[in-house]
Motif scaffolding. Structure first.
Motif, PDB file in Angstrom:
ATOM      1  N   LEU A   1      -8.586  32.394 -25.767  1.00  0.00           N
ATOM      2  CA  LEU A   1      -9.752  33.101 -25.684  1.00  0.00           C
ATOM      3  C   LEU A   1     -10.413  33.274 -24.764  1.00  0.00           C
ATOM      4  N   LEU A   2      -9.534  31.462 -24.176  1.00  0.00           N
ATOM      5  CA  LEU A   2     -11.127  30.973 -23.138  1.00  0.00           C
ATOM      6  C   LEU A   2     -10.266  31.372 -21.552  1.00  0.00           C
ATOM      7  N   ARG A   3      -8.987  31.568 -21.801  1.00  0.00           N
ATOM      8  CA  ARG A   3      -8.481  32.334 -20.526  1.00  0.00           C
ATOM      9  C   ARG A   3      -8.626  33.414 -20.576  1.00  0.00           C
ATOM     10  N   VAL A   4      -9.125  34.246 -21.624  1.00  0.00           N
ATOM     11  CA  VAL A   4      -9.164  35.233 -21.070  1.00  0.00           C
ATOM     12  C   VAL A   4     -10.230  36.743 -20.854  1.00  0.00           C
ATOM     13  N   MET A   5     -11.319  34.899 -20.958  1.00  0.00           N
ATOM     14  CA  MET A   5     -13.195  34.484 -20.533  1.00  0.00           C
ATOM     15  C   MET A   5     -13.166  34.704 -19.387  1.00  0.00           C
ATOM     16  N   THR A   6     -12.617  33.446 -18.608  1.00  0.00           N
ATOM     17  CA  THR A   6     -11.754  33.548 -17.286  1.00  0.00           C
ATOM     18  C   THR A   6     -11.380  34.492 -17.105  1.00  0.00           C
ATOM     19  N   ALA A   7     -10.773  35.144 -17.084  1.00  0.00           N
ATOM     20  CA  ALA A   7     -10.173  36.223 -16.662  1.00  0.00           C
ATOM     21  C   ALA A   7     -11.631  37.895 -16.528  1.00  0.00           C
ATOM     22  N   LEU A   8     -12.409  37.628 -17.483  1.00  0.00           N
ATOM     23  CA  LEU A   8     -13.332  38.558 -17.166  1.00  0.00           C
ATOM     24  C   LEU A   8     -14.500  37.574 -16.383  1.00  0.00           C
ATOM     25  N   ASP A   9     -14.803  37.617 -15.864  1.00  0.00           N
ATOM     26  CA  ASP A   9     -15.662  36.669 -15.344  1.00  0.00           C
ATOM     27  C   ASP A   9     -16.636  38.249 -14.404  1.00  0.00           C
ATOM     28  N   HIS A  10     -16.245  38.836 -14.259  1.00  0.00           N
ATOM     29  CA  HIS A  10     -16.638  40.130 -13.607  1.00  0.00           C
ATOM     30  C   HIS A  10     -17.716  40.996 -14.875  1.00  0.00           C
ATOM     31  N   LEU A  11     -17.875  40.561 -16.615  1.00  0.00           N
ATOM     32  CA  LEU A  11     -18.223  41.004 -17.295  1.00  0.00           C
ATOM     33  C   LEU A  11     -19.029  39.865 -18.007  1.00  0.00           C
ATOM     34  N   PRO A  12     -21.025  39.944 -18.744  1.00  0.00           N
ATOM     35  CA  PRO A  12     -21.067  38.802 -19.849  1.00  0.00           C
ATOM     36  C   PRO A  12     -19.918  38.668 -20.986  1.00  0.00           C
ATOM     37  N   THR A  13     -19.566  37.896 -21.131  1.00  0.00           N
ATOM     38  CA  THR A  13     -19.120  37.149 -21.897  1.00  0.00           C
ATOM     39  C   THR A  13     -18.951  35.901 -23.186  1.00  0.00           C
ATOM     40  N   LEU A  14     -18.868  36.269 -24.181  1.00  0.00           N
ATOM     41  CA  LEU A  14     -19.239  34.490 -25.494  1.00  0.00           C
ATOM     42  C   LEU A  14     -18.373  34.676 -26.618  1.00  0.00           C
ATOM     43  N   LEU A  15     -18.192  33.531 -26.372  1.00  0.00           N
ATOM     44  CA  LEU A  15     -16.939  33.092 -27.783  1.00  0.00           C
ATOM     45  C   LEU A  15     -18.574  32.331 -28.987  1.00  0.00           C
ATOM     46  N   LEU A  16     -18.193  32.796 -29.993  1.00  0.00           N
ATOM     47  CA  LEU A  16     -18.644  32.305 -31.052  1.00  0.00           C
ATOM     48  C   LEU A  16     -17.608  31.878 -31.987  1.00  0.00           C
ATOM     49  N   GLY A  17     -17.834  31.069 -32.537  1.00  0.00           N
ATOM     50  CA  GLY A  17     -17.185  30.982 -33.745  1.00  0.00           C
ATOM     51  C   GLY A  17     -17.909  30.942 -35.023  1.00  0.00           C
ATOM     52  N   ARG A  18     -17.634  30.197 -36.030  1.00  0.00           N
ATOM     53  CA  ARG A  18     -18.228  30.137 -37.387  1.00  0.00           C
ATOM     54  C   ARG A  18     -19.349  30.034 -36.831  1.00  0.00           C
ATOM     55  N   ARG A  19     -20.810  30.632 -38.229  1.00  0.00           N
ATOM     56  CA  ARG A  19     -21.531  30.324 -38.521  1.00  0.00           C
ATOM     57  C   ARG A  19     -22.303  31.014 -37.097  1.00  0.00           C
ATOM     58  N   SER A  20     -21.965  31.906 -36.060  1.00  0.00           N
ATOM     59  CA  SER A  20     -22.173  31.692 -35.304  1.00  0.00           C
ATOM     60  C   SER A  20     -22.663  31.872 -33.903  1.00  0.00           C
ATOM     61  N   GLU A  21     -21.880  30.116 -34.066  1.00  0.00           N
ATOM     62  CA  GLU A  21     -21.699  29.488 -32.866  1.00  0.00           C
ATOM     63  C   GLU A  21     -21.399  29.569 -31.987  1.00  0.00           C
ATOM     64  N   VAL A  22     -21.881  28.928 -30.544  1.00  0.00           N
ATOM     65  CA  VAL A  22     -21.841  29.019 -29.389  1.00  0.00           C
ATOM     66  C   VAL A  22     -20.410  28.097 -28.845  1.00  0.00           C
ATOM     67  N   LEU A  23     -19.381  28.770 -28.540  1.00  0.00           N
ATOM     68  CA  LEU A  23     -18.312  27.669 -28.330  1.00  0.00           C
ATOM     69  C   LEU A  23     -17.751  27.505 -26.380  1.00  0.00           C
ATOM     70  N   ALA A  24     -18.573  28.611 -26.165  1.00  0.00           N
ATOM     71  CA  ALA A  24     -18.528  29.093 -24.223  1.00  0.00           C
ATOM     72  C   ALA A  24     -19.272  30.346 -23.628  1.00  0.00           C
ATOM     73  N   THR A  25     -19.352  30.491 -22.888  1.00  0.00           N
ATOM     74  CA  THR A  25     -19.665  31.102 -22.004  1.00  0.00           C
ATOM     75  C   THR A  25     -19.587  31.715 -21.148  1.00  0.00           C
ATOM     76  N   ASN A  26     -19.916  32.972 -20.531  1.00  0.00           N
ATOM     77  CA  ASN A  26     -19.584  32.796 -18.662  1.00  0.00           C
ATOM     78  C   ASN A  26     -21.077  32.433 -18.052  1.00  0.00           C
ATOM     79  N   ALA A  27     -20.792  32.291 -17.073  1.00  0.00           N
ATOM     80  CA  ALA A  27     -22.172  32.177 -16.629  1.00  0.00           C
ATOM     81  C   ALA A  27     -23.168  34.130 -16.533  1.00  0.00           C
ATOM     82  N   LEU A  28     -22.268  34.805 -15.731  1.00  0.00           N
ATOM     83  CA  LEU A  28     -23.354  36.615 -16.356  1.00  0.00           C
ATOM     84  C   LEU A  28     -23.696  36.601 -17.199  1.00  0.00           C
ATOM     85  N   LEU A  29     -22.712  35.931 -18.138  1.00  0.00           N
ATOM     86  CA  LEU A  29     -23.981  36.258 -19.848  1.00  0.00           C
ATOM     87  C   LEU A  29     -25.317  35.627 -19.845  1.00  0.00           C
TER      88      LEU A  29
END
Length: 289
Positions: free
Chosen positions: A120-148
């Motif tokens: 999922l991190l690799r997909v996020m890197t490929a989507l740096d032209h769109l705001p993106t974040l990775l959420l885990g359990r309890r809506s915990e932020v695991l990663a975001t990109n700069a555009l978000l």
């Protein structure tokens, strides 16, 4: 008809969450929506009567009453499907009902540290032209990109609770034009997660705190609505980019169902699509500072 299971131990322990959900779905459904003629007599409920739901599901009125009272802990798949048809449940509501119908089957393991799924991190890197974040359990932020961060006006560090920012931070309300729509969907996603992980004490504590601090959250929680975070439209008031509109989609992998890659998608050639490259440049410049 589907009768109650003959076992009287685990299956007959109280299940108030199941009863509350069934009652809420019955209250919202009218006889006309259910495709039936209403029973004669004065109606004292906003939606279907218990007897009407029981008839639609093919069970006795007494059995259905026990379900709403939380007196039967687990249900068979056939009975879940019958109730889902009777109450006109959506796909996500059907999944939630099945989770509530067997709460003892999902125990443990939810307190271990969360690590971002590499795929999922690799997909996020490929989507740096769109705001993106990775959420885990309890809506915990695991990663975001700069555009978000540029889009929302906040840097959500790993370990941050996205739900806490969205539901309690005044800046979120100022930035998100349709805050109530998006926030109520987030509460529905938390309820769906509780159904999946009923023994997650940290999740229960988060929800209790959110409900205590924000009356809207408490009201939405009582509504018993459930969502899975997919296909939610978000409207942003950006100070330099102007009004932005995104369709928010969530992607999960079979091997990692507790993580969601949340992607802010845009219509091609839309005003938002034309502004995003400018915001991306702003984000890159901010990263160099």
């Amino acid at each position: 008809m589907y009768g109650p299971h003959p076992r009287t131990d685990r299956r007959t322990r109280p299940n108030p969450a199941l009863g509350a959900f069934l009652r809420s779905r019955r209250d919202r459904l009218t006889p006309a929506q259910a495709g039936i003629h209403p029973l004669p007599g004065l109606r004292r409920v906003p939606g279907l009567r218990k007897e009407e739901v029981a008839a639609l599901a093919g069970i006795s009125p007494d059995h259905y009453s026990r379900l709403e009272q939380g007196r039967q802990r687990t249900l068979s798949d056939d009975l879940c499907e019958a109730l889902a048809r009777a109450l006109n449940l959506t796909d996500v509501e059907r999944k939630h009902l099945r989770s509530l119908a067997d709460p003892g089957s999902r125990r443990g393991g939810w307190d271990r540290p969360q690590q971002p799924e590499p795929g999922l991190l690799r997909v996020m890197t490929a989507l740096d032209h769109l705001p993106t974040l990775l959420l885990g359990r309890r809506s915990e932020v695991l990663a975001t990109n700069a555009l978000l961060a540029e889009t929302l006006g906040v840097t959500l560090e790993p370990g941050t609770s996205f739900a806490r920012w969205l539901l309690l931070d005044e800046a979120a309300r100022a930035r998100i034009v349709n805050w109530a729509d998006y926030a109520s969907a987030a509460v529905g996603a938390l309820r769906y997660e509780v159904g999946q992980h009923p023994h997650d004490h940290a999740l229960a504590a988060l929800i209790k705190d959110l409900r205590a601090q924000e009356p809207h959250v408490d009201r939405w929680w009582h509504d018993q609505g459930v969502t899975d975070r997919t296909s939610v439209t978000k409207r942003i008031a950006h100070p330099t980019g102007g009004p932005l509109e995104f369709d928010v989609e969530a992607v999960t992998l079979p091997q990692c169902p507790d993580q969601q890659l949340v992607i802010y998608t845009v219509e091609p050639d839309s005003p938002t699509a034309h502004v995003l490259p400018l915001l991306r440049n702003y984000a890159r410049q901010a990263a160099r500072v």
